[in-house]
Enzyme design. Structure first.
Site, PDB file in Angstrom:
ATOM      1  CE  LYS A  22      -1.352  -1.756   3.894  1.00  0.00           C
ATOM      2  NZ  LYS A  22      -2.209  -1.822   5.065  1.00  0.00           N
ATOM      3  CB  THR A  30      -5.241   8.870   7.129  1.00  0.00           C
ATOM      4  OG1 THR A  30      -4.302   9.333   8.136  1.00  0.00           O
ATOM      5  CG2 THR A  30      -5.376   9.951   6.002  1.00  0.00           C
ATOM      6  N   GLY A  70      -7.024   4.221  10.496  1.00  0.00           N
ATOM      7  CA  GLY A  70      -7.539   2.974  10.044  1.00  0.00           C
ATOM      8  C   GLY A  70      -7.660   2.692   8.579  1.00  0.00           C
ATOM      9  CB  THR A  71      -6.132   4.349   5.533  1.00  0.00           C
ATOM     10  OG1 THR A  71      -4.881   4.225   6.114  1.00  0.00           O
ATOM     11  CG2 THR A  71      -6.869   5.624   5.650  1.00  0.00           C
ATOM     12  N   GLY A  72      -5.668   1.521   6.533  1.00  0.00           N
ATOM     13  CA  GLY A  72      -5.255   0.059   5.917  1.00  0.00           C
ATOM     14  C   GLY A  72      -6.027  -1.020   6.458  1.00  0.00           C
ATOM     15  CB  CYS A  73      -8.140  -1.601   9.420  1.00  0.00           C
ATOM     16  SG  CYS A  73      -6.702  -1.584  10.828  1.00  0.00           S
TER      17      CYS A  73
HETATM   18  N1  LIG Z   1      -4.326  10.751   1.740  1.00  0.00           N
HETATM   19  C1  LIG Z   1      -4.573   9.453   0.918  1.00  0.00           C
HETATM   20  N2  LIG Z   1      -5.193   9.625  -0.081  1.00  0.00           N
HETATM   21  C2  LIG Z   1      -5.721   8.585  -0.790  1.00  0.00           C
HETATM   22  N3  LIG Z   1      -5.517   7.436  -0.517  1.00  0.00           N
HETATM   23  C3  LIG Z   1      -4.880   7.114   0.677  1.00  0.00           C
HETATM   24  C4  LIG Z   1      -4.492   8.342   1.362  1.00  0.00           C
HETATM   25  N4  LIG Z   1      -3.548   7.543   2.567  1.00  0.00           N
HETATM   26  C5  LIG Z   1      -3.680   6.153   2.450  1.00  0.00           C
HETATM   27  N5  LIG Z   1      -4.244   6.039   1.330  1.00  0.00           N
HETATM   28  C6  LIG Z   1      -4.692   4.572   0.548  1.00  0.00           C
HETATM   29  O1  LIG Z   1      -5.096   3.642   1.632  1.00  0.00           O
HETATM   30  C7  LIG Z   1      -4.749   2.497   1.536  1.00  0.00           C
HETATM   31  C8  LIG Z   1      -4.409   2.119   2.918  1.00  0.00           C
HETATM   32  O2  LIG Z   1      -2.916   2.615   2.978  1.00  0.00           O
HETATM   33  P1  LIG Z   1      -1.864   2.767   4.258  1.00  0.00           P
HETATM   34  O3  LIG Z   1      -0.526   2.927   3.271  1.00  0.00           O
HETATM   35  O4  LIG Z   1      -2.179   4.254   4.838  1.00  0.00           O
HETATM   36  O5  LIG Z   1      -2.077   1.814   5.030  1.00  0.00           O
HETATM   37  P2  LIG Z   1      -1.717   1.379   6.697  1.00  0.00           P
HETATM   38  O6  LIG Z   1      -0.487   2.517   6.963  1.00  0.00           O
HETATM   39  O7  LIG Z   1      -1.872   0.324   6.904  1.00  0.00           O
HETATM   40  O8  LIG Z   1      -3.094   2.203   7.262  1.00  0.00           O
HETATM   41  P3  LIG Z   1      -3.247   2.350   9.025  1.00  0.00           P
HETATM   42  O9  LIG Z   1      -2.120   1.829   9.828  1.00  0.00           O
HETATM   43  O10 LIG Z   1      -3.609   3.789   9.325  1.00  0.00           O
HETATM   44  O11 LIG Z   1      -4.501   1.466   9.136  1.00  0.00           O
HETATM   45  C9  LIG Z   1      -4.257   2.491   0.517  1.00  0.00           C
HETATM   46  O12 LIG Z   1      -4.947   1.961  -0.644  1.00  0.00           O
HETATM   47  C10 LIG Z   1      -3.433   3.903   0.300  1.00  0.00           C
HETATM   48  O13 LIG Z   1      -3.121   4.103  -1.251  1.00  0.00           O
HETATM   49  C1  LIG Z   2      -6.566  -2.340  17.168  1.00  0.00           C
HETATM   50  C2  LIG Z   2      -5.709  -1.563  16.120  1.00  0.00           C
HETATM   51  N1  LIG Z   2      -5.452  -2.400  14.821  1.00  0.00           N
HETATM   52  C3  LIG Z   2      -4.772  -1.907  13.733  1.00  0.00           C
HETATM   53  C4  LIG Z   2      -4.361  -0.427  13.716  1.00  0.00           C
HETATM   54  C5  LIG Z   2      -3.682   0.086  12.528  1.00  0.00           C
HETATM   55  O1  LIG Z   2      -4.358   1.003  12.182  1.00  0.00           O
HETATM   56  C6  LIG Z   2      -4.860  -0.047  14.767  1.00  0.00           C
HETATM   57  N2  LIG Z   2      -4.555   1.637  14.912  1.00  0.00           N
HETATM   58  N3  LIG Z   2      -5.420  -0.308  15.905  1.00  0.00           N
END
Ligand SMILES: Nc1ncnc2c1ncn2[C@@H]1O[C@H](COP(=O)(O)OP(=O)(O)OP(=O)(O)O)[C@@H](O)[C@H]1O
Ligand SMILES: Cc1ncc(CO)c(N)n1
Length: 269
Positions: free
Chosen positions: A173, A206, A208-211
């Site tokens: 990502k 942003t 929780g974007t990854g989850c």
């Molecule tokens: N500012 C943004 N604008 C558009 N897309 C974004 C943005 N930030 C993240 N994304 C998208 O969101 C998704 C999650 O990516 P990210 O790399 O942020 O995950 P993450 O670090 O695991 O998130 P988190 O740890 O906050 O849950 C990907 O599809 C990424 O391209």
């Molecule tokens: C419980 C939990 N899982 C995953 C993440 C990563 O975003 C978070 N902040 N908290």
């Protein structure tokens, strides 16, 4: 109805973890179930406490689902320790759950550790080889490969190295990359690379974007989509959720899990 199980940590703030996963499953019309690995005291400002469950408690939750309800897909998020990872991996093997998405959660946005250092090798040797897809962000891909990732070429090299762990498909990502105008995710299925690019949204909300992204991917796999189509929908889902982010709390606010469905039903307003 198709079903999906998330094995992850609870985020009291409601934006990430189990809460993000269940909201996302619901929005994509998949019946959501959960096995909680740890309770976190967390809000938009950070993680204030981490309380892991015992491996037995995690196993019992998974068995309760495996013995009765079953599932079409599984995702893992925060797993915290090698003991929990080993116990979860054993259950996944036992029930032959092949539609497995592993989001190798390590560190929360504020810097709190959601995975002990000692658990990284268990993640690589026990869990990742069982996965259909893994969805590391850039720092997680760096830890798993030992590479430094700056450019798109670096992402490709990391993806090549990650499939060597035995996983079928890798999605790196792009939320953390340095491009200020776009966020590009890279998919590698062992033979071909695909990129998914959207405009980067300038927002602090942003959390929780990854989850949310990996939960949407899991929900689509539960419905029988191909990995490529599931990533396409997940990317659209997270873009809408970030665009309509929710301004609550004093730090990194959550994304809006209802935005994708609302746009589908009522158009872009
Ligand atoms: N500012 C943004 N604008 C558009 N897309 C974004 C943005 N930030 C993240 N994304 C998208 O969101 C998704 C999650 O990516 P990210 O790399 O942020 O995950 P993450 O670090 O695991 O998130 P988190 O740890 O906050 O849950 C990907 O599809 C990424 O391209
Ligand atoms: C419980 C939990 N899982 C995953 C993440 C990563 O975003 C978070 N902040 N908290």
């Amino acid at each position: 109805m198709n079903k999906a199980l998330t094995i992850a940590g609870s985020d009291s703030g409601g934006g990430a973890g189990i809460q993000a996963d269940l909201k996302t499953f619901q929005e994509l019309e998949v019946f959501g179930m959960s096995a909680i690995t740890a309770v976190t005291a967390q809000n938009t400002l950070g993680v204030h406490g981490v309380y892991p469950m015992t491996p037995e408690a995690v196993v019992q939750q998974i068995q309760a689902i495996g013995e009765d309800i079953g599932t079409n897909a599984v995702k893992t998020g925060m797993l915290f320790s090698s003991d929990i990872i080993e116990a979860v991996s054993e259950q996944i093997r036992k029930y032959r759950w092949e539609n497995l998405v592993v989001d190798p959660v390590m560190i929360a946005k504020g810097g709190a550790s959601l995975l002990l250092q000692e658990a990284i090798s268990a993640m690589k040797t026990h869990l990742i080889p069982l996965a259909k897809v893994i969805t590391p962000n850039i720092p997680e891909a760096e830890v798993l490969t030992g590479l430094t990732i700056r450019s798109h070429e670096d992402k490709k090299e990391a993806a090549l190295k990650l499939v060597e762990l035995g996983v079928q498909t890798v999605v790196i990502k792009g939320g953390h990359d340095e491009d200020e105008s776009e966020s590009t995710d890279l998919l590698f299925d062992g033979s071909e690379f695909h990129t998914f690019t959207n405009q980067r949204i300038p927002t602090k909300n942003t959390h929780g974007t990854g989850c949310t992204f990996s939960a949407a991917l899991t929900a689509e796999l539960a419905k029988g989509s191909s990995i490529y189509d599931a990533v396409l929908t997940a990317k659209e889902f997270i873009q809408a959720a970030i665009e309509d982010g929710i301004d609550v709390g004093h730090g990194h606010g959550p994304t809006n899990h209802g935005a994708f469905r609302r746009r589908r039903e009522f158009g872009n307003r």
